[in-house]
Design a protein around this motif. Sequence first.
Motif, PDB file in Angstrom:
ATOM      1  N   LYS A 289      59.173 -51.051 -30.290  1.00  0.00           N
ATOM      2  CA  LYS A 289      58.796 -49.644 -30.466  1.00  0.00           C
ATOM      3  C   LYS A 289      59.264 -48.789 -29.300  1.00  0.00           C
ATOM      4  CE  LYS A 289      55.129 -49.224 -33.717  1.00  0.00           C
ATOM      5  NZ  LYS A 289      53.736 -49.464 -34.011  1.00  0.00           N
ATOM      6  N   LYS A 290      59.183 -49.357 -28.081  1.00  0.00           N
ATOM      7  CA  LYS A 290      59.543 -48.570 -26.896  1.00  0.00           C
ATOM      8  C   LYS A 290      61.040 -48.222 -26.874  1.00  0.00           C
ATOM      9  CE  LYS A 290      59.992 -52.679 -23.922  1.00  0.00           C
ATOM     10  NZ  LYS A 290      61.410 -52.859 -24.013  1.00  0.00           N
ATOM     11  N   ASP A 291      61.855 -48.965 -27.608  1.00  0.00           N
ATOM     12  CA  ASP A 291      63.315 -48.746 -27.545  1.00  0.00           C
ATOM     13  C   ASP A 291      63.882 -48.026 -28.762  1.00  0.00           C
ATOM     14  OD1 ASP A 291      63.470 -50.213 -25.162  1.00  0.00           O
ATOM     15  OD2 ASP A 291      63.573 -52.094 -26.283  1.00  0.00           O
ATOM     16  N   TYR A 292      63.046 -47.799 -29.788  1.00  0.00           N
ATOM     17  CA  TYR A 292      63.657 -47.422 -31.063  1.00  0.00           C
ATOM     18  C   TYR A 292      64.309 -46.038 -31.034  1.00  0.00           C
ATOM     19  CZ  TYR A 292      60.291 -44.063 -33.006  1.00  0.00           C
ATOM     20  OH  TYR A 292      59.554 -42.946 -33.242  1.00  0.00           O
ATOM     21  N   GLU A 293      63.772 -45.130 -30.163  1.00  0.00           N
ATOM     22  CA  GLU A 293      64.340 -43.772 -30.168  1.00  0.00           C
ATOM     23  C   GLU A 293      65.801 -43.774 -29.718  1.00  0.00           C
ATOM     24  OE1 GLU A 293      61.851 -40.795 -28.345  1.00  0.00           O
ATOM     25  OE2 GLU A 293      60.271 -41.303 -29.798  1.00  0.00           O
ATOM     26  N   ALA A 298      71.415 -43.025 -31.160  1.00  0.00           N
ATOM     27  CA  ALA A 298      72.805 -43.515 -31.135  1.00  0.00           C
ATOM     28  C   ALA A 298      73.329 -43.694 -32.558  1.00  0.00           C
ATOM     29  CB  ALA A 298      72.866 -44.832 -30.365  1.00  0.00           C
ATOM     30  N   LEU A 299      72.501 -44.232 -33.441  1.00  0.00           N
ATOM     31  CA  LEU A 299      72.961 -44.439 -34.822  1.00  0.00           C
ATOM     32  C   LEU A 299      73.184 -43.109 -35.542  1.00  0.00           C
ATOM     33  CD1 LEU A 299      70.812 -47.543 -35.874  1.00  0.00           C
ATOM     34  CD2 LEU A 299      73.316 -47.436 -35.754  1.00  0.00           C
ATOM     35  N   LYS A 300      72.358 -42.102 -35.191  1.00  0.00           N
ATOM     36  CA  LYS A 300      72.494 -40.777 -35.825  1.00  0.00           C
ATOM     37  C   LYS A 300      73.876 -40.171 -35.565  1.00  0.00           C
ATOM     38  CE  LYS A 300      70.139 -38.145 -37.929  1.00  0.00           C
ATOM     39  NZ  LYS A 300      70.252 -38.029 -39.414  1.00  0.00           N
ATOM     40  N   PHE A 307      67.063 -44.301 -41.254  1.00  0.00           N
ATOM     41  CA  PHE A 307      65.623 -44.331 -41.519  1.00  0.00           C
ATOM     42  C   PHE A 307      64.944 -45.226 -40.488  1.00  0.00           C
ATOM     43  CE2 PHE A 307      67.702 -43.612 -45.560  1.00  0.00           C
ATOM     44  CZ  PHE A 307      66.907 -42.666 -46.180  1.00  0.00           C
ATOM     45  N   VAL A 308      63.855 -44.714 -39.928  1.00  0.00           N
ATOM     46  CA  VAL A 308      63.027 -45.563 -39.051  1.00  0.00           C
ATOM     47  C   VAL A 308      61.837 -46.011 -39.889  1.00  0.00           C
ATOM     48  CG1 VAL A 308      61.632 -45.664 -36.958  1.00  0.00           C
ATOM     49  CG2 VAL A 308      63.708 -44.269 -37.009  1.00  0.00           C
TER      50      VAL A 308
END
Length: 317
Positions: A289-293, A298-300, A307-308
């Motif tokens: 969770k701490k890394d997902y942003e 980057a994927l955006k 989608f998260v």
Amino acid sequence: MSVSASAPGKAILIGEHFVVENQPAIAIAINLRAHVTARESKNDKILIFSKNLGIKDYFSEGNINIKSPLYPIYYAAKEALKSLNIETSGLEIIIDSEIPPSAGMGSSAAVSVATIGAILKIYRRELNKEKISKIAYKAEEIVHGKPSGIDNTISTYGGSIIFRKSEGFLKLISNFSDVKVILADSEISRNTGNLVRKVLRLKNKYERIFDPLYYSAGHLAIEAAKAIENMDFERLGELMNINHGLLSAIGVSNRKLEELVYVARENGALGAKITGAGGGGFIVALCYKKDYENVFKALKKVSNRVFVCDISDKGII
Ligand code: MEV
């Protein structure tokens, strides 16, 4: 009276394609759902309206368009009625799904599962999951030709499962509250049935090379199931990366999918791989969770649809 039912989409974490030839695979239900509202109508027609596809079709005895994209839903509805010993009945079925179609996220199975659930609710029957999943499998056969059964199973039961065609499935006991899954679109369309056939053709041509790959994929799934139950998400991520390599070997990756996978890994994902049939569609990345942003941002930059998701314990409701 209108009733509603909903069912989740899915991501395959380990074992797509290999599962078709009876290797175990692991799937998770995600918090994107297909919603179906249904009610009886006074005529003998079944009207199906998909808000997402913007398509409406009527089906009745003697007027069944098997080419309609809504035909598998009609078929699921008819089979559900048959299982209740209701031969003819007019129905209105409205589909509103959060799950992108043709994305490897099990949208067709989720719509079938929710449709069958809504019909059982109209006639006040219990949501017998075994029956729902079995009927949805038959509708999946129309969509994909030779499905393994993993999509209808995960959509019916929710959570995370290890699935094997010859043995059925086991629910995995875990806690996913520390992780997120990110799904990123390659924006390349493809057809699951065609990809399954392509892989099987290659497997027949290079039997002695493919056999060890399938054997390896089977072991990978068992190791991944243990990692999930031990909540060892670093190990699960590594196993996902290895699985991606096997999927490239059997011919379902491409340049765009590789780009998405490497962008996710380089920006903090624990693991990233193709999910579903490949050839296009989505990749799945597992992140703390701490890394997902970071991974999301980057994927955006390289995909218009990212989608998260959380892993959802809810199957058909
Ligand atoms: C599609 O979501 C996954 C495949 O393994 C096909 C199947 O399991 O039916 C490619």
